[in-house]
Motif scaffolding. Sequence first.
Motif, PDB file in Angstrom:
ATOM      1  N   LEU A 116      56.160 -67.287  -8.237  1.00  0.00           N
ATOM      2  CA  LEU A 116      57.225 -67.480  -9.246  1.00  0.00           C
ATOM      3  C   LEU A 116      56.713 -68.277 -10.436  1.00  0.00           C
ATOM      4  CD1 LEU A 116      60.316 -68.197  -6.964  1.00  0.00           C
ATOM      5  CD2 LEU A 116      59.697 -66.070  -8.119  1.00  0.00           C
ATOM      6  N   HIS A 121      56.781 -66.838 -14.176  1.00  0.00           N
ATOM      7  CA  HIS A 121      57.517 -67.542 -15.226  1.00  0.00           C
ATOM      8  C   HIS A 121      56.596 -67.918 -16.381  1.00  0.00           C
ATOM      9  CE1 HIS A 121      60.785 -68.860 -12.109  1.00  0.00           C
ATOM     10  NE2 HIS A 121      60.870 -67.578 -12.471  1.00  0.00           N
ATOM     11  N   GLU A 122      55.344 -68.278 -16.053  1.00  0.00           N
ATOM     12  CA  GLU A 122      54.393 -68.622 -17.121  1.00  0.00           C
ATOM     13  C   GLU A 122      54.122 -67.407 -17.999  1.00  0.00           C
ATOM     14  OE1 GLU A 122      49.821 -70.311 -17.627  1.00  0.00           O
ATOM     15  OE2 GLU A 122      50.764 -70.252 -15.638  1.00  0.00           O
ATOM     16  N   ARG A 129      56.170 -64.920 -18.454  1.00  0.00           N
ATOM     17  CA  ARG A 129      57.373 -64.671 -19.241  1.00  0.00           C
ATOM     18  C   ARG A 129      57.436 -65.619 -20.437  1.00  0.00           C
ATOM     19  NH1 ARG A 129      60.499 -63.393 -14.279  1.00  0.00           N
ATOM     20  NH2 ARG A 129      61.021 -61.179 -14.425  1.00  0.00           N
ATOM     21  N   ASP A 130      57.060 -66.863 -20.221  1.00  0.00           N
ATOM     22  CA  ASP A 130      57.055 -67.823 -21.334  1.00  0.00           C
ATOM     23  C   ASP A 130      56.094 -67.390 -22.425  1.00  0.00           C
ATOM     24  OD1 ASP A 130      58.988 -69.527 -20.424  1.00  0.00           O
ATOM     25  OD2 ASP A 130      57.592 -70.846 -19.351  1.00  0.00           O
ATOM     26  N   MET A 149      64.359 -66.711 -18.645  1.00  0.00           N
ATOM     27  CA  MET A 149      64.072 -67.413 -17.397  1.00  0.00           C
ATOM     28  C   MET A 149      65.372 -67.746 -16.683  1.00  0.00           C
ATOM     29  SD  MET A 149      61.964 -70.971 -16.897  1.00  0.00           S
ATOM     30  CE  MET A 149      60.494 -70.243 -17.603  1.00  0.00           C
ATOM     31  N   GLY A 172      63.552 -68.044  -8.220  1.00  0.00           N
ATOM     32  CA  GLY A 172      63.079 -66.700  -8.508  1.00  0.00           C
ATOM     33  C   GLY A 172      64.165 -65.677  -8.391  1.00  0.00           C
ATOM     34  N   SER A 204      64.939 -59.624 -12.044  1.00  0.00           N
ATOM     35  CA  SER A 204      65.059 -60.105 -13.421  1.00  0.00           C
ATOM     36  C   SER A 204      64.465 -59.122 -14.393  1.00  0.00           C
ATOM     37  CB  SER A 204      64.369 -61.442 -13.562  1.00  0.00           C
ATOM     38  OG  SER A 204      63.010 -61.335 -13.191  1.00  0.00           O
TER      39      SER A 204
END
Length: 611
Positions: free
Chosen positions: A569, A573-574, A576-577, A601, A607, A611
């Motif tokens: 996760l 997420h990294e 996505r950032d 996010m 998680g 998404s």
Amino acid sequence: MQGHGGDYKDLVVFLAAAGVIVPLVNRLKISPVLGFLAAGVVLGPDGLARFSDAVPWLSYFTISDPGQLAQLSELGVAFLLFMIGLELSWERLRAMRRLVFGLGLMQVVACTLVLAGLFMLVGQTPVSAAVLGMGLALSSTAVVMPVLAESGRLKGTVGRSTFAILLAQDLSVAPILITVSVLAAVAQAGGSLDPAVLGRSLFTLVPAAIGLGLLVLLGRVVLRPMFRSVARARKSAQGGELFVAASLLVVVAAGLAAQASGLSMSIGALVAGVLLAETEFRREVEVSIEPFKGLLLGVFFVGVGLGLDLGAVAANPVLLFGLALAITVVKTGVIFGLARLWGLGAKPAIETALVLAPAGEFAFVVFATGLVEGIAPPAVTSTVALSATLSIFSIPLLALLGQRLSREKAPDLPTTPEGAAPPEQTDGAVIIVGFGRVGRLIGELLREHDQPFIALDTDAAAVAAGRRDGLDVFYGDAGRAEMLAHCGVLSTRALIVTMDAPTKVDEVVTTARALRGDLIIIARARDDQHAARLYALGVTDAVPETTEASLQLAENTLVDLGVPMGLVLASIHEKRDQFRRTFQAAIPAGGRSRTTRALRMPQNGTGNQNS
């Protein structure tokens, strides 16, 4: 100039007037209708042509043969009725039946009786007075409808009631002409009517009824397959011009078929428009035909101006202007009273009465028939026809007066009388561009949450499938500003672009953003680079399909391989950032009022594999 382009000289002069005079009156904030009417007066035989003997070169800038423009003029009126028909449907016509066959036909009868009675008071015979009354009872569809459209009054009570009355008048033309023939037979028989003569006159209605029925039947059978074939050719990059050709063919063929049956050309075009309104190609046809309608209507207005005999007006201005004023005042009173009786509010009723009070183009047809039948005195008819022409010139000014009288009140939609047609349900509806698998799924979810939508696609098969399911899906190219405008982009709540062709998505987004700076635009992107480009073009949100699918595949793969969930996760997420920062950087300055939502996010920090 004969032999050296002289056959086209009048057409060139008209096009020059359209290119010079109309833009000038637009800059002066004057109605283009008045511009064309004035151009007809100036360029006609009683305008600059009067001085051509002294200044020969002026003949190059005048219209010497109005007959050359007459057929184009008739086509202009047909195109107008065709465009009106595209905004209707059989259901809407049924909803309007009370206004059309009630208020509309009563207006024709009441105005005819009142005007005929006044002509009898000034010494006309009953037959002559009836012909003059029937001619003047009609109004000008070709002038009134564009004037109302310019001021945005077509969708309210005034627009619907006015159109209903004009439609009733157009339907009355054939019966009126038959009535003139019957009156001629009565006059020639010394006041008695031979039943055989009456039977022959009424029998002329039979071809009209048969022709109208065949037109409807053939239209339902032929139109949809024909336009599907054109759409398939266009999809193969071969049929861009074929849509225009097919639209022109439908208008002209329907008009000529109606004319051959004894009806007016405009009625045939109206029926063709109503038939096409039921198909998925309605919006594309509207866009294709719009330029021709405007130009050919301009020919009609110029023709009206050409028909104004300035010499006769100057010889007896008091009589002619006085008669024009009397016609307008009498019709205003009658129509206002009937409109109030049919439930219109006072202000919509007076505005409707003012725009319909002047005479119309069919008055000249009725007068000409009366002259041919020998029951309309030439001198009186000529005077009345001139006054009718002068009254037509006053329509834009009367429309402006009607708007001023109604200005104190908000839009008159709440006062719609019983039987008026409801407005189109496109205002505020979401527009979906592309109705394949993605667009259809979005549409299903919108319906599930009671959110109205319309959809556009250039795949005729996808459009047909959507319409079979009862959805508002239309054939059309959303990359054209005219198409988006016809679909209500100025009032829609959101535009969703679901096509999988990146360049086409860019084109639609650019066009939509140029039309409305505050429009919510959600677009499907091919990848992160395409999403960044869409944000630069001004989308509200872009959804990069390959990027999001890749992240979800990677997340599921790593988990299945035994990598700890927390590490998976964190890395997802990294990523996505990183994408989010790229998208934020692509948003133009001044457009960063909120963060992008395409790769959002989760708020709880946990998680979410979906998404």
